[in-house]
Write an enzyme that holds these catalytic residues in place. Structure first.
Site, PDB file in Angstrom:
ATOM      1  N   LYS A  13       0.767  -1.082  -0.061  1.00  0.00           N
ATOM      2  CA  LYS A  13      -0.074  -0.043  -0.235  1.00  0.00           C
ATOM      3  C   LYS A  13       0.795   1.346  -0.024  1.00  0.00           C
ATOM      4  O   LYS A  13       0.723   2.228  -0.838  1.00  0.00           O
ATOM      5  CB  LYS A  13      -0.910  -0.148   1.092  1.00  0.00           C
ATOM      6  CG  LYS A  13      -1.970  -1.170   1.464  1.00  0.00           C
ATOM      7  CD  LYS A  13      -2.781  -0.986   2.529  1.00  0.00           C
ATOM      8  CE  LYS A  13      -2.041  -1.021   3.972  1.00  0.00           C
ATOM      9  NZ  LYS A  13      -1.588  -2.260   4.128  1.00  0.00           N
ATOM     10  N   ARG A  88     -10.144   0.948   7.962  1.00  0.00           N
ATOM     11  CA  ARG A  88      -9.753  -0.443   8.359  1.00  0.00           C
ATOM     12  C   ARG A  88     -11.142  -1.192   9.235  1.00  0.00           C
ATOM     13  O   ARG A  88     -10.703  -2.301   9.599  1.00  0.00           O
ATOM     14  CB  ARG A  88      -8.630  -0.237   9.332  1.00  0.00           C
ATOM     15  CG  ARG A  88      -7.414  -0.590   8.683  1.00  0.00           C
ATOM     16  CD  ARG A  88      -6.411  -0.362   9.760  1.00  0.00           C
ATOM     17  NE  ARG A  88      -5.322  -1.070   9.909  1.00  0.00           N
ATOM     18  CZ  ARG A  88      -4.280  -0.586   9.082  1.00  0.00           C
ATOM     19  NH1 ARG A  88      -3.867   0.355   8.239  1.00  0.00           N
ATOM     20  NH2 ARG A  88      -3.312  -1.343   8.970  1.00  0.00           N
ATOM     21  N   ARG A 127      11.729  -5.187   5.569  1.00  0.00           N
ATOM     22  CA  ARG A 127      11.471  -3.847   5.196  1.00  0.00           C
ATOM     23  C   ARG A 127      12.190  -2.933   6.000  1.00  0.00           C
ATOM     24  O   ARG A 127      12.583  -3.234   7.190  1.00  0.00           O
ATOM     25  CB  ARG A 127       9.986  -3.553   5.559  1.00  0.00           C
ATOM     26  CG  ARG A 127       9.817  -2.087   5.379  1.00  0.00           C
ATOM     27  CD  ARG A 127       8.467  -1.673   5.442  1.00  0.00           C
ATOM     28  NE  ARG A 127       7.463  -2.314   6.685  1.00  0.00           N
ATOM     29  CZ  ARG A 127       6.073  -2.335   6.635  1.00  0.00           C
ATOM     30  NH1 ARG A 127       5.448  -1.803   5.639  1.00  0.00           N
ATOM     31  NH2 ARG A 127       5.798  -2.790   7.764  1.00  0.00           N
ATOM     32  N   ARG A 160      10.433  -1.095  11.742  1.00  0.00           N
ATOM     33  CA  ARG A 160       9.439  -0.730  12.156  1.00  0.00           C
ATOM     34  C   ARG A 160       9.288  -1.802  13.511  1.00  0.00           C
ATOM     35  O   ARG A 160       9.536  -2.825  13.278  1.00  0.00           O
ATOM     36  CB  ARG A 160       8.200  -0.696  11.378  1.00  0.00           C
ATOM     37  CG  ARG A 160       7.913   0.361  10.922  1.00  0.00           C
ATOM     38  CD  ARG A 160       6.562   0.377   9.909  1.00  0.00           C
ATOM     39  NE  ARG A 160       5.515  -0.405  10.241  1.00  0.00           N
ATOM     40  CZ  ARG A 160       4.430  -0.302   9.478  1.00  0.00           C
ATOM     41  NH1 ARG A 160       4.386   0.261   8.214  1.00  0.00           N
ATOM     42  NH2 ARG A 160       3.652  -1.124   9.674  1.00  0.00           N
ATOM     43  N   ARG A 171      -1.127  -8.784  13.040  1.00  0.00           N
ATOM     44  CA  ARG A 171      -1.711  -7.687  12.118  1.00  0.00           C
ATOM     45  C   ARG A 171      -2.497  -8.404  11.390  1.00  0.00           C
ATOM     46  O   ARG A 171      -3.588  -8.065  10.768  1.00  0.00           O
ATOM     47  CB  ARG A 171      -0.578  -6.848  11.705  1.00  0.00           C
ATOM     48  CG  ARG A 171      -0.123  -5.927  12.783  1.00  0.00           C
ATOM     49  CD  ARG A 171       1.369  -5.324  12.424  1.00  0.00           C
ATOM     50  NE  ARG A 171       1.631  -4.727  10.813  1.00  0.00           N
ATOM     51  CZ  ARG A 171       2.518  -4.614  10.485  1.00  0.00           C
ATOM     52  NH1 ARG A 171       3.738  -5.378  10.867  1.00  0.00           N
ATOM     53  NH2 ARG A 171       2.728  -4.276   9.196  1.00  0.00           N
TER      54      ARG A 171
HETATM   55  P1  AP5 Z   1       4.881  -1.664   2.000  1.00  0.00           P
HETATM   56  O1  AP5 Z   1       4.460  -0.920   0.696  1.00  0.00           O
HETATM   57  O2  AP5 Z   1       5.395  -1.052   3.176  1.00  0.00           O
HETATM   58  O3  AP5 Z   1       3.419  -2.470   2.220  1.00  0.00           O
HETATM   59  P2  AP5 Z   1       2.158  -1.805   2.986  1.00  0.00           P
HETATM   60  O4  AP5 Z   1       1.054  -2.471   2.754  1.00  0.00           O
HETATM   61  O5  AP5 Z   1       2.100  -0.298   3.290  1.00  0.00           O
HETATM   62  O6  AP5 Z   1       2.404  -2.514   4.554  1.00  0.00           O
HETATM   63  P3  AP5 Z   1       2.173  -1.937   5.985  1.00  0.00           P
HETATM   64  O7  AP5 Z   1       3.157  -2.801   7.115  1.00  0.00           O
HETATM   65  O8  AP5 Z   1       2.602  -0.360   5.993  1.00  0.00           O
HETATM   66  O9  AP5 Z   1       0.632  -2.054   6.262  1.00  0.00           O
HETATM   67  P4  AP5 Z   1       0.168  -2.039   7.567  1.00  0.00           P
HETATM   68  O10 AP5 Z   1      -1.542  -2.162   7.145  1.00  0.00           O
HETATM   69  O11 AP5 Z   1       0.251  -3.175   8.584  1.00  0.00           O
HETATM   70  O12 AP5 Z   1       0.520  -0.827   8.269  1.00  0.00           O
HETATM   71  P5  AP5 Z   1       0.099   0.519   8.754  1.00  0.00           P
HETATM   72  O13 AP5 Z   1       1.104   1.463   8.825  1.00  0.00           O
HETATM   73  O14 AP5 Z   1      -1.228   0.898   7.793  1.00  0.00           O
HETATM   74  O15 AP5 Z   1       5.822  -2.839   1.436  1.00  0.00           O
HETATM   75  C1  AP5 Z   1       6.165  -3.860   2.284  1.00  0.00           C
HETATM   76  C2  AP5 Z   1       7.640  -4.368   2.249  1.00  0.00           C
HETATM   77  O16 AP5 Z   1       7.699  -4.967   0.874  1.00  0.00           O
HETATM   78  C3  AP5 Z   1       8.683  -3.025   1.949  1.00  0.00           C
HETATM   79  O17 AP5 Z   1      10.033  -3.442   2.405  1.00  0.00           O
HETATM   80  C4  AP5 Z   1       8.490  -2.816   0.208  1.00  0.00           C
HETATM   81  O18 AP5 Z   1       9.983  -2.492  -0.089  1.00  0.00           O
HETATM   82  C5  AP5 Z   1       8.408  -4.435  -0.168  1.00  0.00           C
HETATM   83  N1  AP5 Z   1       7.827  -4.428  -1.464  1.00  0.00           N
HETATM   84  C6  AP5 Z   1       6.736  -3.913  -1.595  1.00  0.00           C
HETATM   85  N2  AP5 Z   1       6.237  -4.249  -2.899  1.00  0.00           N
HETATM   86  C7  AP5 Z   1       7.094  -5.082  -3.221  1.00  0.00           C
HETATM   87  C8  AP5 Z   1       7.197  -6.062  -4.391  1.00  0.00           C
HETATM   88  N3  AP5 Z   1       5.959  -5.757  -5.386  1.00  0.00           N
HETATM   89  N4  AP5 Z   1       7.991  -6.992  -4.457  1.00  0.00           N
HETATM   90  C9  AP5 Z   1       8.808  -7.170  -3.470  1.00  0.00           C
HETATM   91  N5  AP5 Z   1       8.752  -6.254  -2.431  1.00  0.00           N
HETATM   92  C10 AP5 Z   1       7.825  -5.331  -2.145  1.00  0.00           C
HETATM   93  O19 AP5 Z   1      -0.511   0.472  10.197  1.00  0.00           O
HETATM   94  C11 AP5 Z   1       0.223   0.222  11.114  1.00  0.00           C
HETATM   95  C12 AP5 Z   1      -0.547   0.016  12.502  1.00  0.00           C
HETATM   96  O20 AP5 Z   1      -1.028   1.472  12.676  1.00  0.00           O
HETATM   97  C13 AP5 Z   1      -1.921  -0.878  12.532  1.00  0.00           C
HETATM   98  O21 AP5 Z   1      -1.225  -2.078  12.924  1.00  0.00           O
HETATM   99  C14 AP5 Z   1      -2.521  -0.191  13.724  1.00  0.00           C
HETATM  100  O22 AP5 Z   1      -2.129  -0.404  14.852  1.00  0.00           O
HETATM  101  C15 AP5 Z   1      -2.455   1.388  13.437  1.00  0.00           C
HETATM  102  N6  AP5 Z   1      -3.478   1.736  12.347  1.00  0.00           N
HETATM  103  C16 AP5 Z   1      -3.011   2.321  11.028  1.00  0.00           C
HETATM  104  N7  AP5 Z   1      -4.257   2.634  10.098  1.00  0.00           N
HETATM  105  C17 AP5 Z   1      -5.198   2.319  11.231  1.00  0.00           C
HETATM  106  C18 AP5 Z   1      -6.660   2.594  11.181  1.00  0.00           C
HETATM  107  N8  AP5 Z   1      -7.311   3.142   9.842  1.00  0.00           N
HETATM  108  N9  AP5 Z   1      -7.380   2.151  12.244  1.00  0.00           N
HETATM  109  C19 AP5 Z   1      -6.952   1.747  13.314  1.00  0.00           C
HETATM  110  N10 AP5 Z   1      -5.623   1.655  13.608  1.00  0.00           N
HETATM  111  C20 AP5 Z   1      -4.670   2.129  12.528  1.00  0.00           C
HETATM  112 MG    MG Z   2       2.320   1.066   4.883  1.00  0.00          MG
END
Ligand code: AP5
Ligand code: MG
Ligand code: ZN
Length: 224
Positions: A13, A88, A127, A160, A171
């Site tokens: 994402k 979410r 990552r 992270r 997660r």
């Molecule tokens: P990356 O692009 O970072 O993936 P991502 O989908 O953004 O993963 P996240 O870990 O950020 O998602 P998440 O939903 O768990 O975390 P968030 O920050 O939203 O890619 C991942 C890795 O893969 C990278 O190293 C990248 O280089 C590599 N990669 C990418 N594409 C690739 C490809 N095609 N091939 C190979 N490698 C690749 O949320 C974190 C926390 O915040 C949650 O757990 C929760 O506690 C809180 N939170 C956030 N939003 C909310 C909400 N709306 N409501 C409640 N709590 C929330």
């Molecule tokens: Mg992300």
């Protein structure tokens, strides 16, 4: 254009969100990034969010809804926005709908990145993120030119806190249980554009652009 990008942890994402935001000149609004910054700064928001984030659980709906409500009133959202990691839960999706409704706005596409769990764990374990500019790397799939250093700004790279195996699993469970229904919610409105999340970053980006720009044609061929 108002977009949502949805998908499990590690589905790309953030990576794809940056490319989409650049191409369409709209801000990428990541609740995860906003919350992590608040935790780093030790603000009141950060204090509220920290415990849930470390456990890999969701931060309470009212906290994130408040963040988005503030953010969407900023001027740079005038031409559209990309929401990354929000909504979410179905309650967050309802809150978003009423927020947008008040302003006469709608969501145009919900980009749903589909991928298998085994791939996600490897991506998240490797990552690394830039402390200064937020650029994302992966130590085997997308390594920086110089170990530990951001290619774009020279900042240092960090891992992270929630990218430990146990927290990753939590997660993923939370995603299936609480965010899965959000996809159903938007599917019933005909807004979900599912994208195959396997492959290299550029190929996936092209799939997304194709669906955004030629979505109608795709829908008619029934090949989503
Ligand atoms: P990356 O692009 O970072 O993936 P991502 O989908 O953004 O993963 P996240 O870990 O950020 O998602 P998440 O939903 O768990 O975390 P968030 O920050 O939203 O890619 C991942 C890795 O893969 C990278 O190293 C990248 O280089 C590599 N990669 C990418 N594409 C690739 C490809 N095609 N091939 C190979 N490698 C690749 O949320 C974190 C926390 O915040 C949650 O757990 C929760 O506690 C809180 N939170 C956030 N939003 C909310 C909400 N709306 N409501 C409640 N709590 C929330
Ligand atoms: Mg992300
Ligand atoms: Zn950087």
């Amino acid at each position: 254009m108002n977009l949502i990008i949805i998908g499990p942890p590690g589905s790309g994402k953030g990576t794809q969100g940056k490319l989409i935001a650049e191409r369409y000149r709209i801000p990428q609004i990541s609740t995860g990034d906003i919350l992590r910054e608040a935790v780093r700064n030790g603000s009141a928001l950060g204090v509220k969010a920290k415990a849930s984030m470390i456990r890999g659980e969701l931060v309470p709906d009212e906290v994130v809804v408040g963040i988005i409500e503030d953010r969407l009133t900023q001027r740079d959202c005038g031409k559209g926005f990309l929401l990354d990691g929000f909504p979410r839960t179905v309650a967050q999706a309802d809150a978003l709908e009423s927020m947008l409704g008040k302003r006469g706005m709608v969501i145009d596409h919900v980009i749903n990145i589909e991928i298998e769990v085994e791939e996600l764990i490897g991506r998240l374990r490797g990552r690394r993120t830039c402390r200064r500019c937020g650029a994302m790397y992966h130590f085997t799939f997308n390594p920086p030119k110089k170990e530990g250093i951001c290619d774009q700004c020279g900042g240092s790279l960090y891992q992270r806190d929630d990218d430990k195996e146990e927290t990753i699993r939590s997660r993923l469970r939370v995603y299936a249980r609480q965010t899965g229904p959000v996809i159903q919610y938007y599917a019933s409105e005909g807004l979900v554009r599912s994208i195959n999340g396997f492959g290299c970053i550029d190929d996936i980006f092209h799939r997304i652009v194709e669906v955004i720009e030629n979505g109608e044609a795709y829908a008619k061929r029934g090949s989503y």
